[in-house]
Design a protein around this motif. Structure first.
Motif, short mmCIF file in Angstrom:
data_model
loop_
_atom_site.label_atom_id
_atom_site.label_comp_id
_atom_site.label_asym_id
_atom_site.label_seq_id
_atom_site.Cartn_x
_atom_site.Cartn_y
_atom_site.Cartn_z
N LYS A 123 0.80 -1.22 0.00
CA LYS A 123 0.00 0.00 0.00
C LYS A 123 0.83 1.27 0.00
O LYS A 123 0.39 2.30 -0.52
CB LYS A 123 -0.94 0.02 1.22
N ASP A 124 2.02 1.23 0.59
CA ASP A 124 2.79 2.46 0.79
C ASP A 124 3.83 2.73 -0.30
O ASP A 124 4.68 3.60 -0.15
CB ASP A 124 3.48 2.43 2.15
N ARG A 125 3.76 2.00 -1.42
CA ARG A 125 4.73 2.22 -2.50
C ARG A 125 4.11 1.82 -3.84
O ARG A 125 3.04 1.19 -3.89
CB ARG A 125 6.01 1.43 -2.25
N GLU A 150 -3.05 7.91 -4.07
CA GLU A 150 -3.15 7.69 -2.63
C GLU A 150 -1.80 7.64 -1.93
O GLU A 150 -1.75 7.62 -0.70
CB GLU A 150 -3.93 6.40 -2.35
N ILE A 151 -0.70 7.64 -2.67
CA ILE A 151 0.62 7.70 -2.05
C ILE A 151 1.36 8.96 -2.53
O ILE A 151 2.56 8.95 -2.75
CB ILE A 151 1.45 6.42 -2.29
N GLN A 154 2.92 9.55 -6.76
CA GLN A 154 4.21 9.03 -7.20
C GLN A 154 4.10 8.41 -8.60
O GLN A 154 3.03 7.97 -9.03
CB GLN A 154 4.73 7.99 -6.20
#
Length: 364
Positions: A123-125, A150-151, A154
């Motif tokens: 989720k974080d990348r 959502e991050i 990016q």
């Protein structure tokens, strides 16, 4: 009758909101209609010279054979994935765990189309190339979102997109672009929309996000794909008797703003540096790759809201009207640069961030 919180009220009263194109009110549509001939013919159930001309313009912009206008991107993307699943005879698609389809659509893809989602990566990348190359599931389509909202918006390197596209074509996997903010990534990649979209079999773009229209989306691909899209659009109730408030505003603001994305991108880099100069504040990414990024402030909501409320009243600069709080007591919000940012006098902006730094340094 709801009452605004002091925080939201202070934001609405601030003379200089930093994000977007200004207030989303009736003026957004009035500005468009004031430019038009009152005798201009309406579209009729998705047909007519105006909407068909706009669709052709968007197909050319995206470098695809055909394009079709939808009232919503949610509808357009579910239909795109359904078409590719039917064509391949496989009811599985893959995408990022924080894809819009997974977290914002009440499982529409699964409930309406019985399509299973395979979640790639963390989720974080961003999804990594090796995760796609090593994927064991047999899928009909891979969805890539550019940028990954959502991050923090990016983006993967362009060379990685080329490799993903080549892999999907070799394996017979359809590649779909969630390009809701496609215009916003072009300055970073230094590519035209057509060059970027050539890597994908189908493409969706939005007209209310970076462009600032009322609503609406375009879905583009080859002729056979768009012919099937029209059938599914009718099945979903997307052929409203008239779509002109949506496609006319889309066309108007596209012409007003699509060419400004490089300016917005540069301003986002400038603004992120101002945020990062303040105590307790970090941005994601540290240096933005589009005109949007996320801001994280290491204070709980009950402490940060009154600080920002007072800041808005003192400086006239409104940073944001909402805060998301993590379990660690860190608040975050999203900033997306549009026309509003350039209207803030530089001395006013500088003073606002000097004051923000000062009050946050005391709040540690």
């Amino acid at each position: 009758m709801s009452t605004l919180s002091p925080f939201v009220a202070a934001f609405r009263q601030a003379a200089y909101p930093i994000g977007g194109h200004g207030r989303r009110n009736m003026q957004v549509l009035k500005e468009v209609l004031n430019e038009l001939d009152d005798k201009l013919e309406s579209d009729n159930y998705g047909t007519g010279e105006g909407i068909e001309s706009f669709q052709a313009e968007m197909a050319a912009f995206l470098g695809k054979d055909k394009a079709i206008f939808f009232p919503s991107g949610t509808m357009a993307q579910q239909i795109a994935l359904r078409i590719w699943c039917d064509e391949k005879g496989i009811r599985k698609v893959a995408y990022h765990p924080l894809s819009h389809l997974e977290i914002h659509e009440e499982d529409g893809l699964k409930e309406l189309h019985q399509i299973e989602s395979i979640l790639l990566g963390e989720k974080d990348r961003l999804i990594r190339l090796d995760e796609i190359l090593e994927m064991q599931a047999d899928i009909a389509c891979l969805l890539i979102e550019l940028p990954q909202r959502e991050i923090g918006g990016q983006l993967p390197p362009y060379e990685e997109l080329v490799a993903i596209s080549a892999h999907c074509r070799a394996k017979g996997i359809k590649l779909h672009l969630d390009g809701a903010r496609l215009y916003e990534v072009l300055p970073f990649y230094q590519k035209t929309a057509a060059e970027l979209c050539a890597l994908f079999d189908s493409v969706y773009i939005s007209f209310y996000k970076g462009i600032g229209g009322v609503a609406g989306a375009i879905l583009a691909g080859d002729e056979a794909f768009i012919a099937k899209s029209k059938v599914w659009k009718r099945r979903h109730g997307g052929d409203l008797i008239s779509l002109y408030p949506y496609f006319l505003s889309a066309s108007y603001y596209f012409k007003q703003r699509a060419h400004k994305m490089g300016q917005y991108y540069g301003e986002a880099i400038e603004l992120a540096a101002l945020f990062n100069s303040c105590h307790l504040v970090t941005t994601l990414p540290h240096v933005p790759v589009t005109n949007m990024f996320h801001v994280h402030i290491a204070l709980p909501k009950e402490k940060l809201e009154p600080i920002l409320t007072a800041l808005y009243a003192e400086t006239g600069v409104g940073l944001i009207h909402y805060l998301r709080e993590s379990s660690e007591g860190v608040c975050s919000f999203e900033v997306s640069i549009g026309d509003a940012y350039a209207k803030i006098p530089k001395d006013v902006l500088k003073h606002a961030f000097e004051r923000l730094d000062a009050v946050l340094s005391e709040a540690k």
